[in-house]
Design a protein around this motif. Structure first.
Motif, PDB file in Angstrom:
ATOM      1  N   ILE A  13      46.702  38.129  65.962  1.00  0.00           N
ATOM      2  CA  ILE A  13      47.656  37.541  66.905  1.00  0.00           C
ATOM      3  C   ILE A  13      48.407  38.700  67.559  1.00  0.00           C
ATOM      4  N   ARG A  14      48.190  38.890  68.852  1.00  0.00           N
ATOM      5  CA  ARG A  14      48.775  40.048  69.531  1.00  0.00           C
ATOM      6  C   ARG A  14      49.761  39.652  70.632  1.00  0.00           C
ATOM      7  N   THR A  15      49.708  38.405  71.081  1.00  0.00           N
ATOM      8  CA  THR A  15      50.591  37.948  72.148  1.00  0.00           C
ATOM      9  C   THR A  15      51.057  36.530  71.860  1.00  0.00           C
ATOM     10  N   LEU A  16      52.056  36.086  72.607  1.00  0.00           N
ATOM     11  CA  LEU A  16      52.507  34.704  72.474  1.00  0.00           C
ATOM     12  C   LEU A  16      51.410  33.727  72.895  1.00  0.00           C
ATOM     13  N   ASN A  17      50.605  34.113  73.852  1.00  0.00           N
ATOM     14  CA  ASN A  17      49.493  33.249  74.250  1.00  0.00           C
ATOM     15  C   ASN A  17      48.487  33.088  73.116  1.00  0.00           C
ATOM     16  N   ASP A  18      48.276  34.156  72.341  1.00  0.00           N
ATOM     17  CA  ASP A  18      47.417  34.037  71.152  1.00  0.00           C
ATOM     18  C   ASP A  18      48.004  33.033  70.166  1.00  0.00           C
ATOM     19  N   ALA A  19      49.323  33.073  69.998  1.00  0.00           N
ATOM     20  CA  ALA A  19      49.990  32.164  69.065  1.00  0.00           C
ATOM     21  C   ALA A  19      49.866  30.717  69.532  1.00  0.00           C
ATOM     22  N   VAL A  20      49.863  30.506  70.838  1.00  0.00           N
ATOM     23  CA  VAL A  20      49.679  29.155  71.379  1.00  0.00           C
ATOM     24  C   VAL A  20      48.246  28.683  71.138  1.00  0.00           C
ATOM     25  N   ALA A  21      47.290  29.547  71.408  1.00  0.00           N
ATOM     26  CA  ALA A  21      45.881  29.175  71.299  1.00  0.00           C
ATOM     27  C   ALA A  21      45.411  29.034  69.858  1.00  0.00           C
ATOM     28  N   ARG A  22      45.970  29.863  68.947  1.00  0.00           N
ATOM     29  CA  ARG A  22      45.519  29.874  67.550  1.00  0.00           C
ATOM     30  C   ARG A  22      46.699  29.838  66.591  1.00  0.00           C
ATOM     31  N   PRO A  23      47.463  28.747  66.611  1.00  0.00           N
ATOM     32  CA  PRO A  23      48.670  28.680  65.784  1.00  0.00           C
ATOM     33  C   PRO A  23      48.406  28.771  64.291  1.00  0.00           C
ATOM     34  N   ASN A  24      47.216  28.364  63.859  1.00  0.00           N
ATOM     35  CA  ASN A  24      46.906  28.404  62.430  1.00  0.00           C
ATOM     36  C   ASN A  24      46.653  29.815  61.917  1.00  0.00           C
ATOM     37  N   ASP A  25      46.450  30.783  62.834  1.00  0.00           N
ATOM     38  CA  ASP A  25      46.238  32.170  62.416  1.00  0.00           C
ATOM     39  C   ASP A  25      47.543  32.956  62.324  1.00  0.00           C
ATOM     40  N   VAL A  26      48.634  32.369  62.805  1.00  0.00           N
ATOM     41  CA  VAL A  26      49.916  33.084  62.857  1.00  0.00           C
ATOM     42  C   VAL A  26      50.401  33.443  61.458  1.00  0.00           C
ATOM     43  N   ALA A  27      50.363  32.487  60.542  1.00  0.00           N
ATOM     44  CA  ALA A  27      50.876  32.728  59.190  1.00  0.00           C
ATOM     45  C   ALA A  27      50.149  33.897  58.527  1.00  0.00           C
ATOM     46  N   TYR A  28      48.815  33.940  58.702  1.00  0.00           N
ATOM     47  CA  TYR A  28      48.052  35.010  58.060  1.00  0.00           C
ATOM     48  C   TYR A  28      48.503  36.376  58.562  1.00  0.00           C
ATOM     49  N   TRP A  29      48.635  36.520  59.883  1.00  0.00           N
ATOM     50  CA  TRP A  29      48.967  37.839  60.414  1.00  0.00           C
ATOM     51  C   TRP A  29      50.413  38.232  60.148  1.00  0.00           C
ATOM     52  N   ALA A  30      51.301  37.263  60.075  1.00  0.00           N
ATOM     53  CA  ALA A  30      52.678  37.578  59.686  1.00  0.00           C
ATOM     54  C   ALA A  30      52.701  38.073  58.242  1.00  0.00           C
ATOM     55  N   TRP A  31      51.972  37.372  57.384  1.00  0.00           N
ATOM     56  CA  TRP A  31      51.897  37.787  55.979  1.00  0.00           C
ATOM     57  C   TRP A  31      51.178  39.132  55.845  1.00  0.00           C
ATOM     58  N   LYS A  32      50.061  39.282  56.544  1.00  0.00           N
ATOM     59  CA  LYS A  32      49.260  40.496  56.413  1.00  0.00           C
ATOM     60  C   LYS A  32      50.043  41.739  56.826  1.00  0.00           C
ATOM     61  N   LYS A  33      50.695  41.680  57.979  1.00  0.00           N
ATOM     62  CA  LYS A  33      51.428  42.854  58.450  1.00  0.00           C
ATOM     63  C   LYS A  33      52.609  43.163  57.537  1.00  0.00           C
ATOM     64  N   SER A  34      53.200  42.133  56.966  1.00  0.00           N
ATOM     65  CA  SER A  34      54.283  42.343  56.003  1.00  0.00           C
ATOM     66  C   SER A  34      53.742  42.935  54.712  1.00  0.00           C
ATOM     67  N   SER A  35      52.605  42.424  54.266  1.00  0.00           N
ATOM     68  CA  SER A  35      51.987  42.905  53.039  1.00  0.00           C
ATOM     69  C   SER A  35      51.607  44.381  53.158  1.00  0.00           C
TER      70      SER A  35
END
Length: 395
Positions: free
Chosen positions: A90-112
């Motif tokens: 997820i690199r942009t807000l448009n990505d978050a709109v198109a693929r909302p189910n991937d947002v949690a993974y990338w938020a967790w991954k970058k934090s991890s």
């Protein structure tokens, strides 16, 4: 409001050379859209002449400033049955709109990855425990260290004073709190521990000297995972880090009592809510999702179809703060705020949750800081963020 270290995996990945990327480029792959990182190259599974093959993605230059982030590198999640293939970033807000189910993974991954890359430790917590109180969480220091690793480049107080009290020790705790607090109102302990069965709250502030001060209630009967795991301490200490940049400025007193005067209320509470689960469960995406569901289930499931794009947009940017102050929306500050923080973190990494406070402490505003990092005005971002969460919750 645990850690299987990723350091070995990160070290191995960083040791890869560009030649390793060339070795996989052109090779067959099985799922279109999947991204892998090999050395300093990013490759995507794309259809070429009717065959799926790994293809090098040209590097993109960001047009807007960005907070410091750690490199995004794949780490296997086999220990907790997570998906073996990493979803597209997820690199942009448009990505978050198109693929909302991937947002949690990338938020967790970058934090991890940020936590795994950090060797920092937090200030040693100074425990003041009520005479009739026994800690539910046997290791509160772990939460302080975890938040420090999540936000290693930001404010760190020299001392963290934590006052723990059960219902029986309310009056004792209030007296202890008054010794350190900048603006004690006289009811803080009772407000968060109103009965023996509802003694589960906490609060945090910065003292006049810039120390972290936590007032933590203890549920003596049937404590939940929140009371035991460290998420409660992590949530409150995240508030200390939010207020920290204001220490030594003319706004220190106001930030101590009322940090929400400087940002949308959901950004303060939602940022701390996201921080608590990202910091405590960096080794398991499944555990992260499980805790996230506990706090944001009502919005994610959206059974009454309340959380539409229009409702969410109005909540994120309301005509007045009365929307946030209403009793009906009190928990929305936490769960909707958590989901917004996820989107922001998925794009920019966890540091964005504190960087905005730091920008404001230096004279910026929430809106200006947001635009400087995301390259889009807050007015234009609101409908995209609202749409992403509505799509996630089928609103």
């Amino acid at each position: 409001m645990k850690k299987v270290s990723f350091l070995i995996a990160i070290t191995l990945l960083l040791s890869l050379t560009p030649a390793s990327a060339k070795s996989i480029s052109g090779a067959k792959c099985t799922k279109a859209g999947v991204i892998k990182v090999e050395g300093n190259k990013r490759l995507q599974c794309l259809k070429i002449k009717s065959t799926l093959r790994w293809t090098v993605i040209p590097a993109k230059k960001s047009a807007s400033p960005s907070v410091q982030t750690v490199p995004v590198e794949p780490v296997k999640e086999n220990t907790d049955n997570s998906a073996s293939e990493v979803p597209m970033e997820i690199r942009t807000l448009n990505d978050a709109v198109a693929r909302p189910n991937d947002v949690a993974y990338w938020a967790w991954k970058k934090s991890s990855l940020q936590i795994a890359a950090s060797n920092e430790v937090g200030p040693k917590i100074e425990l003041i425990i009520g005479p009739n109180t026994k800690l539910s969480n046997p290791n509160p220091q772990m939460a302080i260290d975890a938040i420090t690793k999540l936000y290693p480049n930001f404010y760190r107080p020299k001392r963290v004073i934590a006052i723990y009290h059960s219902f029986t020790d309310n009056d004792w705790a209030q007296k202890q709190y008054a010794k350190y607090a900048l603006n004690s109102m006289g009811q803080e302990a009772k407000n968060q521990c109103q009965t023996i069965d509802t003694c589960w709250g906490g609060q945090a502030e910065i003292t006049k000297e810039g120390h972290g001060l936590l007032l933590m209630s203890v549920l003596t009967q049937n404590p939940s995972r929140h009371n035991i795991s460290g998420t409660l301490e992590a949530h409150e200490y995240a508030h200390v880090i939010q207020s920290g940049p204001f220490v030594g400025t003319s706004n220190q007193a106001q930030a101590t009592c009322c940090i929400k005067a400087f940002v949308p209320w959901w950004f303060s509470e939602g940022g701390a809510e996201f921080s608590q689960i990202a910091a405590i469960f960096p080794d398991s995406f499944n555990k992260y999702l499980d805790d996230r569901k506990q706090w944001a289930q009502e919005v994610i499931e959206n059974r009454e179809k309340k959380f539409t794009k229009a409702w969410l947009a109005n909540f994120l940017k309301p005509p007045s703060t009365s929307v946030w102050a209403s009793q009906e929306n009190q928990w929305r500050l936490y769960d909707v705020g958590l989901l917004v923080s996820e989107i922001m973190t998925a794009i920019k990494g966890p540091g964005i949750n504190i960087q905005i406070f730091e920008d404001i402490a230096k004279g910026s505003t929430f809106e200006k800081s947001f635009e400087s990092h995301f390259g889009i005005s807050w007015d234009l971002a609101v409908p995209l963020i609202a749409e992403s969460i509505a799509n996630l919750s089928k609103g």
